[in-house]
Write a protein that holds these residues in place. Sequence first.
Motif, PDB file in Angstrom:
ATOM      1  N   GLU A 214       0.868  -1.303   0.107  1.00 37.09           N
ATOM      2  CA  GLU A 214       0.322  -0.028  -0.010  1.00 37.09           C
ATOM      3  C   GLU A 214       0.801   1.262   0.000  1.00 37.09           C
ATOM      4  OE1 GLU A 214      -3.299   2.362  -0.385  1.00 37.09           O
ATOM      5  OE2 GLU A 214      -3.103   0.055  -0.495  1.00 37.09           O
ATOM      6  N   PRO A 215       2.102   1.177   0.764  1.00 37.40           N
ATOM      7  CA  PRO A 215       2.609   2.586   0.700  1.00 37.40           C
ATOM      8  C   PRO A 215       3.270   3.161  -0.809  1.00 37.40           C
ATOM      9  CG  PRO A 215       3.362   1.366   2.640  1.00 37.40           C
ATOM     10  CD  PRO A 215       2.368   0.559   1.998  1.00 37.40           C
ATOM     11  N   LEU A 216       3.728   1.840  -1.426  1.00 43.08           N
ATOM     12  CA  LEU A 216       4.264   2.365  -2.644  1.00 43.08           C
ATOM     13  C   LEU A 216       2.914   2.489  -3.666  1.00 43.08           C
ATOM     14  CD1 LEU A 216       7.230  -0.036  -3.337  1.00 43.08           C
ATOM     15  CD2 LEU A 216       7.134   2.188  -2.632  1.00 43.08           C
ATOM     16  N   ARG A 217       1.959   1.985  -3.469  1.00 40.52           N
ATOM     17  CA  ARG A 217       0.690   2.177  -4.264  1.00 40.52           C
ATOM     18  C   ARG A 217       0.410   3.633  -4.159  1.00 40.52           C
ATOM     19  NH1 ARG A 217      -1.032  -3.208  -2.866  1.00 40.52           N
ATOM     20  NH2 ARG A 217      -2.510  -2.439  -1.401  1.00 40.52           N
ATOM     21  N   GLU A 218       0.580   4.077  -2.844  1.00 43.51           N
ATOM     22  CA  GLU A 218       0.155   5.524  -2.559  1.00 43.51           C
ATOM     23  C   GLU A 218       1.071   6.440  -3.249  1.00 43.51           C
ATOM     24  OE1 GLU A 218      -0.395   5.998   1.582  1.00 43.51           O
ATOM     25  OE2 GLU A 218      -1.988   4.708   1.582  1.00 43.51           O
ATOM     26  N   LEU A 219       2.374   6.080  -3.264  1.00 44.76           N
ATOM     27  CA  LEU A 219       3.506   6.761  -3.801  1.00 44.76           C
ATOM     28  C   LEU A 219       3.302   6.855  -5.312  1.00 44.76           C
ATOM     29  CD1 LEU A 219       6.022   8.540  -3.232  1.00 44.76           C
ATOM     30  CD2 LEU A 219       7.225   6.280  -3.576  1.00 44.76           C
ATOM     31  N   GLN A 220       2.801   5.726  -5.848  1.00 41.24           N
ATOM     32  CA  GLN A 220       2.780   5.796  -7.171  1.00 41.24           C
ATOM     33  C   GLN A 220       1.716   6.966  -7.795  1.00 41.24           C
ATOM     34  OE1 GLN A 220       0.934   2.474  -9.438  1.00 41.24           O
ATOM     35  NE2 GLN A 220       2.755   2.052 -10.462  1.00 41.24           N
ATOM     36  N   ALA A 240       8.622   7.840   1.254  1.00 38.43           N
ATOM     37  CA  ALA A 240       8.419   6.470   1.424  1.00 38.43           C
ATOM     38  C   ALA A 240       8.886   5.923   2.822  1.00 38.43           C
ATOM     39  CB  ALA A 240       9.007   5.374   0.301  1.00 38.43           C
ATOM     40  N   GLY A 241       9.639   6.748   3.530  1.00 33.18           N
ATOM     41  CA  GLY A 241      10.357   6.313   4.686  1.00 33.18           C
ATOM     42  C   GLY A 241      11.211   5.287   4.526  1.00 33.18           C
ATOM     43  N   MET A 242      12.187   5.329   3.442  1.00 34.50           N
ATOM     44  CA  MET A 242      13.138   4.213   3.080  1.00 34.50           C
ATOM     45  C   MET A 242      14.466   5.029   3.027  1.00 34.50           C
ATOM     46  SD  MET A 242      11.036   1.452   0.843  1.00 34.50           S
ATOM     47  CE  MET A 242       9.266   1.183   1.041  1.00 34.50           C
ATOM     48  N   SER A 243      15.634   4.255   2.853  1.00 33.85           N
ATOM     49  CA  SER A 243      16.680   4.777   2.486  1.00 33.85           C
ATOM     50  C   SER A 243      16.855   4.718   0.958  1.00 33.85           C
ATOM     51  CB  SER A 243      17.939   3.597   2.756  1.00 33.85           C
ATOM     52  OG  SER A 243      17.792   2.454   2.123  1.00 33.85           O
ATOM     53  N   GLU A 244      17.453   5.554   0.441  1.00 34.03           N
ATOM     54  CA  GLU A 244      17.453   5.566  -1.142  1.00 34.03           C
ATOM     55  C   GLU A 244      17.664   4.256  -1.899  1.00 34.03           C
ATOM     56  OE1 GLU A 244      19.744   8.913  -2.828  1.00 34.03           O
ATOM     57  OE2 GLU A 244      19.430  10.017  -1.175  1.00 34.03           O
ATOM     58  N   ARG A 245      18.547   3.451  -1.419  1.00 38.43           N
ATOM     59  CA  ARG A 245      19.051   2.276  -1.892  1.00 38.43           C
ATOM     60  C   ARG A 245      18.070   1.348  -1.797  1.00 38.43           C
ATOM     61  NH1 ARG A 245      24.637  -1.234  -0.561  1.00 38.43           N
ATOM     62  NH2 ARG A 245      23.976  -2.834  -1.974  1.00 38.43           N
ATOM     63  N   HIS A 246      17.412   1.275  -0.848  1.00 36.19           N
ATOM     64  CA  HIS A 246      16.401   0.238  -0.321  1.00 36.19           C
ATOM     65  C   HIS A 246      14.907   0.519  -1.268  1.00 36.19           C
ATOM     66  CE1 HIS A 246      14.017  -2.741   1.670  1.00 36.19           C
ATOM     67  NE2 HIS A 246      13.035  -1.892   2.077  1.00 36.19           N
ATOM     68  N   PHE A 247      14.797   1.923  -1.151  1.00 32.43           N
ATOM     69  CA  PHE A 247      13.496   2.428  -1.904  1.00 32.43           C
ATOM     70  C   PHE A 247      13.683   2.052  -3.553  1.00 32.43           C
ATOM     71  CE2 PHE A 247      11.964   5.888  -4.696  1.00 32.43           C
ATOM     72  CZ  PHE A 247      10.642   5.464  -4.725  1.00 32.43           C
ATOM     73  N   SER A 248      14.851   2.128  -4.144  1.00 35.45           N
ATOM     74  CA  SER A 248      15.067   2.057  -5.417  1.00 35.45           C
ATOM     75  C   SER A 248      14.777   0.491  -5.609  1.00 35.45           C
ATOM     76  CB  SER A 248      16.343   2.413  -6.119  1.00 35.45           C
ATOM     77  OG  SER A 248      16.401   3.823  -5.905  1.00 35.45           O
ATOM     78  N   ARG A 249      15.492  -0.140  -4.845  1.00 33.23           N
ATOM     79  CA  ARG A 249      15.565  -1.798  -5.094  1.00 33.23           C
ATOM     80  C   ARG A 249      13.826  -2.103  -5.071  1.00 33.23           C
ATOM     81  NH1 ARG A 249      15.365  -6.040  -2.003  1.00 33.23           N
ATOM     82  NH2 ARG A 249      15.711  -4.627  -0.013  1.00 33.23           N
ATOM     83  N   ILE A 250      13.229  -1.847  -4.007  1.00 30.91           N
ATOM     84  CA  ILE A 250      11.738  -2.173  -3.823  1.00 30.91           C
ATOM     85  C   ILE A 250      10.847  -1.681  -4.903  1.00 30.91           C
ATOM     86  CG2 ILE A 250       9.840  -2.073  -2.176  1.00 30.91           C
ATOM     87  CD1 ILE A 250      11.739  -3.894  -1.187  1.00 30.91           C
ATOM     88  N   PHE A 251      11.336  -0.359  -5.224  1.00 32.73           N
ATOM     89  CA  PHE A 251      10.246   0.159  -6.330  1.00 32.73           C
ATOM     90  C   PHE A 251      10.473  -0.639  -7.676  1.00 32.73           C
ATOM     91  CE2 PHE A 251       8.572   3.141  -9.510  1.00 32.73           C
ATOM     92  CZ  PHE A 251       7.811   3.681  -8.750  1.00 32.73           C
ATOM     93  N   THR A 252      11.708  -0.858  -7.869  1.00 32.98           N
ATOM     94  CA  THR A 252      11.976  -1.544  -9.303  1.00 32.98           C
ATOM     95  C   THR A 252      11.346  -2.935  -9.083  1.00 32.98           C
ATOM     96  OG1 THR A 252      13.835  -0.143  -9.497  1.00 32.98           O
ATOM     97  CG2 THR A 252      13.840  -2.212 -10.748  1.00 32.98           C
TER      98      THR A 252
END
Length: 321
Positions: A214-220, A240-252
């Motif tokens: 849900e957090p990434l759906r809201e961000l999208q 998203a409340g994440m580190s840049e590296r973690h966010f990029s990996r999870i989003f991708t």
Amino acid sequence: MRRRVVVVIFDGFQLLDLAGPVDVFETASLFAQEGGYRVEVAAVRVGAVAAHGGIAIDAAIALREVEGPVDTLLVLGGLKIPDCVDDRELVEQIARLAHVSRRVASVCTGAFLLAEAGLLNGRRATTHWMAAADLGHRYPATTVDANPIYIRDGEVWTSAGVTAGIDLTLALVAEDHGHALARKVARGLVVYLHRPGGQDQFSTPMRAGTPRTEPLRELQAFIDANPADDLSVPALARRAGMSERHFSRIFTNQTGVSPGRYVERSRADAARRLLESTGHPLDRIASLSGLGTPETLYRVFRRHWRISPGDYRRRFQTQEN
């Protein structure tokens, strides 16, 4: 000698898939100094075949009765293609006739029938942009490219959606009789000889996958609703409340594209909607869509749709604007 063209129809075929190519062939025959085409319409059974929408076309010959040689075997598309690929007689007759035909072609989703008949194995092909992913999924031995208006791979030709059958047939005429005749036919039918741009310019917004969480759906949704905001990876990662590296990996992982790629697609779609629905100048469009400058707007449009923003607006802006 007229070149023999056998057009394959079936219940639920797209009427324009038939009318467009047949008119090109018949107009070429009218203009040609010699030769031309003789078109035969065939189906599994002789008699009336209902197109999508109910208009019936008479199939003068059954496919099993067609004997070679055939110059061009042309297989049409339609909305009932998922049912048609299960019609073994239809598929087997297409496969048989391909072996006695100089070349084989499909219009729109007719590519599914060619693929089911094994004619696209190891080949590059296209189809309607809405069906391209399904074609690639069903037939992994085929390399599917959703953008070209038509593709030739050896003596197998495939075309994009519906009216692209006209573009395909003009290319066949050019191969047979030269570009001068094909150009004359195009002028007579008031169509492009070589349509500018690819199929992507007609497609719906370029969507990535929907995130599972849900957090990434809201961000999208936030990205799509606010294209002019700061949508850099650091800014999105903070939201998203994440580190840049973690966010990029999870989003991708969850969408299938990187954050930067998704943002560019979203902004390009925002610009496209503004071009369709407003009279804003290009610098204003670039600003509102988050692309910044007209130069960036131009580069993004050329990259995604192979046309300029101005050309896109001229083709797709609504009349009242």
